[in-house]
Design a protein around this motif. Structure first.
Motif, short mmCIF file in Angstrom:
data_model
loop_
_atom_site.label_atom_id
_atom_site.label_comp_id
_atom_site.label_asym_id
_atom_site.label_seq_id
_atom_site.Cartn_x
_atom_site.Cartn_y
_atom_site.Cartn_z
N ALA A 134 0.80 -1.17 0.01
CA ALA A 134 0.03 -0.03 0.14
C ALA A 134 0.73 1.34 -0.08
O ALA A 134 0.44 2.33 -0.69
CB ALA A 134 -0.82 0.02 1.07
N GLN A 135 1.97 1.31 0.74
CA GLN A 135 2.71 2.42 0.68
C GLN A 135 3.52 2.78 -0.51
O GLN A 135 3.66 3.69 -0.94
CB GLN A 135 4.00 2.10 1.81
CG GLN A 135 3.55 2.31 3.12
CD GLN A 135 4.61 1.93 4.25
OE1 GLN A 135 5.83 2.06 3.84
NE2 GLN A 135 4.38 1.34 5.32
N THR A 136 3.98 1.66 -1.26
CA THR A 136 4.50 1.73 -2.48
C THR A 136 3.47 2.07 -3.47
O THR A 136 3.64 3.01 -4.49
CB THR A 136 4.92 0.35 -2.95
OG1 THR A 136 6.04 -0.02 -1.82
CG2 THR A 136 5.69 0.43 -4.38
N GLU A 137 2.28 1.71 -3.38
CA GLU A 137 1.38 2.05 -4.42
C GLU A 137 0.89 3.64 -4.15
O GLU A 137 0.58 4.40 -5.18
CB GLU A 137 0.02 1.43 -4.47
CG GLU A 137 -1.00 1.63 -5.33
CD GLU A 137 -2.02 0.73 -5.27
OE1 GLU A 137 -3.27 0.87 -5.88
OE2 GLU A 137 -2.05 -0.64 -4.99
N LEU A 138 0.75 4.01 -2.99
CA LEU A 138 0.36 5.35 -2.72
C LEU A 138 1.61 6.31 -3.28
O LEU A 138 1.39 7.42 -3.65
CB LEU A 138 0.12 5.78 -1.17
CG LEU A 138 0.09 6.86 -0.69
CD1 LEU A 138 -1.34 7.67 -1.39
CD2 LEU A 138 -0.22 6.93 0.94
N LYS A 139 2.79 5.96 -3.06
CA LYS A 139 3.95 6.55 -3.41
C LYS A 139 4.06 6.85 -5.08
O LYS A 139 4.22 8.23 -5.45
CB LYS A 139 5.15 6.13 -3.00
CG LYS A 139 6.48 6.99 -3.31
CD LYS A 139 7.63 5.98 -2.98
CE LYS A 139 8.79 6.86 -3.73
NZ LYS A 139 10.29 6.35 -3.31
N GLN A 140 3.66 5.75 -5.65
CA GLN A 140 3.65 6.03 -7.07
C GLN A 140 2.49 6.69 -7.57
O GLN A 140 2.63 7.47 -8.52
CB GLN A 140 3.42 4.27 -7.68
CG GLN A 140 3.47 4.33 -8.96
CD GLN A 140 3.21 2.89 -9.56
OE1 GLN A 140 2.83 2.02 -8.77
NE2 GLN A 140 3.65 2.64 -10.86
N ILE A 141 1.35 6.56 -6.83
CA ILE A 141 0.23 7.52 -7.38
C ILE A 141 0.50 9.10 -7.26
O ILE A 141 0.30 9.89 -7.92
CB ILE A 141 -1.18 7.14 -6.52
CG1 ILE A 141 -1.65 6.00 -7.07
CG2 ILE A 141 -2.11 8.42 -6.55
CD1 ILE A 141 -2.57 5.20 -5.95
N GLN A 142 1.25 9.21 -5.90
CA GLN A 142 1.62 10.67 -5.56
C GLN A 142 2.47 11.10 -6.54
O GLN A 142 2.49 12.26 -7.01
CB GLN A 142 2.03 10.80 -4.22
CG GLN A 142 0.90 10.54 -3.17
CD GLN A 142 1.71 10.67 -1.85
OE1 GLN A 142 2.42 11.47 -1.41
NE2 GLN A 142 1.20 9.69 -0.70
N THR A 143 3.74 10.48 -6.82
CA THR A 143 4.94 10.77 -7.61
C THR A 143 4.66 10.89 -9.47
O THR A 143 4.97 11.66 -9.87
CB THR A 143 6.27 10.18 -7.14
OG1 THR A 143 5.90 8.87 -7.31
CG2 THR A 143 6.43 10.40 -5.88
N GLU A 144 3.92 9.53 -9.56
CA GLU A 144 3.88 9.39 -11.07
C GLU A 144 2.71 9.73 -11.65
O GLU A 144 2.60 10.41 -12.69
CB GLU A 144 4.29 7.80 -11.17
CG GLU A 144 5.62 7.19 -11.09
CD GLU A 144 5.90 5.88 -11.20
OE1 GLU A 144 4.77 5.44 -11.86
OE2 GLU A 144 7.09 5.51 -10.42
N ARG A 145 1.60 9.58 -11.14
CA ARG A 145 0.15 9.77 -11.73
C ARG A 145 -0.14 11.19 -11.46
O ARG A 145 -0.58 11.91 -12.31
CB ARG A 145 -0.77 9.06 -11.09
CG ARG A 145 -2.08 8.75 -12.09
CD ARG A 145 -3.11 7.80 -11.43
NE ARG A 145 -2.85 6.46 -11.13
CZ ARG A 145 -3.36 5.73 -10.26
NH1 ARG A 145 -4.72 5.76 -10.01
NH2 ARG A 145 -2.98 4.34 -10.07
N LEU A 146 0.14 11.88 -10.21
CA LEU A 146 -0.31 12.89 -10.00
C LEU A 146 0.86 14.01 -10.08
O LEU A 146 0.67 15.16 -9.72
CB LEU A 146 -0.95 13.09 -8.41
CG LEU A 146 -2.14 12.26 -8.28
CD1 LEU A 146 -2.47 12.24 -6.75
CD2 LEU A 146 -3.28 12.77 -8.99
#
Length: 160
Positions: A134-146
């Motif tokens: 979940a931490q990795t996915e949240l980081k990916q959403i914040q940095t890459e997607r958003l």
């Protein structure tokens, strides 16, 4: 620079001193947001609508602005401030931030409302604390997607 379109008026008690501030908001020819505090002054004596309206008119005169140049004044819902807008014949609207603060204050004063929200937030924080996926996915959403900087979930700890 383009003309200013919104004036924000604020009357706040601070350390037993009443202040009246008037801020002009607008945009430049390059579409950059600009805010200029036109004046912040101490209000002495009664804060009637007539006195506030007179002070606002004086501030505008000091800046060489006519009442017609005012597009809209954002204000709180104090009866004296609303009377000032009417007296000075200014177009006005409720301050959204002030309204939001009143809603949050009212909600947080209600125990049956805030307790379930805090419980849910703690469960979410605990989930992210214990799940690397979940931490990795949240980081990916914040940095890459958003395309935002990474923010961490803050976990409540009663001993801190």
């Amino acid at each position: 620079m383009k003309s200013y379109h919104l004036l924000q008026m604020c009357a706040e008690p601070s350390e037993n001193v009443s202040l009246l501030s008037l801020t002009a908001h607008g945009i430049t020819n390059n579409y950059e947001k600009v805010s200029i505090i036109l004046k912040c002054e101490q209000l002495e004596g009664p804060h009637t609508g007539e006195i506030v309206a007179n002070n606002l008119n004086n501030i505008l005169q000091d800046w060489g602005l006519s009442n017609e140049s005012v597009h809209c004044i954002s204000r709180d819902k104090g009866s004296n401030i609303m009377k000032a807008m009417s007296t000075a014949n200014f177009p006005d609207t409720n301050c959204t931030i002030h309204q939001l603060q009143l809603c949050v204050r009212s909600a947080t004063e209600t125990e049956e409302f805030i307790s379930p929200v805090v419980t849910k937030c703690k469960k979410i924080a605990t989930h992210f604390h214990y799940s690397l996926i979940a931490q990795t996915e949240l980081k990916q959403i914040q940095t890459e997607r958003l395309n935002q900087t990474e923010l961490c979930i803050v976990q409540d700890c009663s001993t801190r």
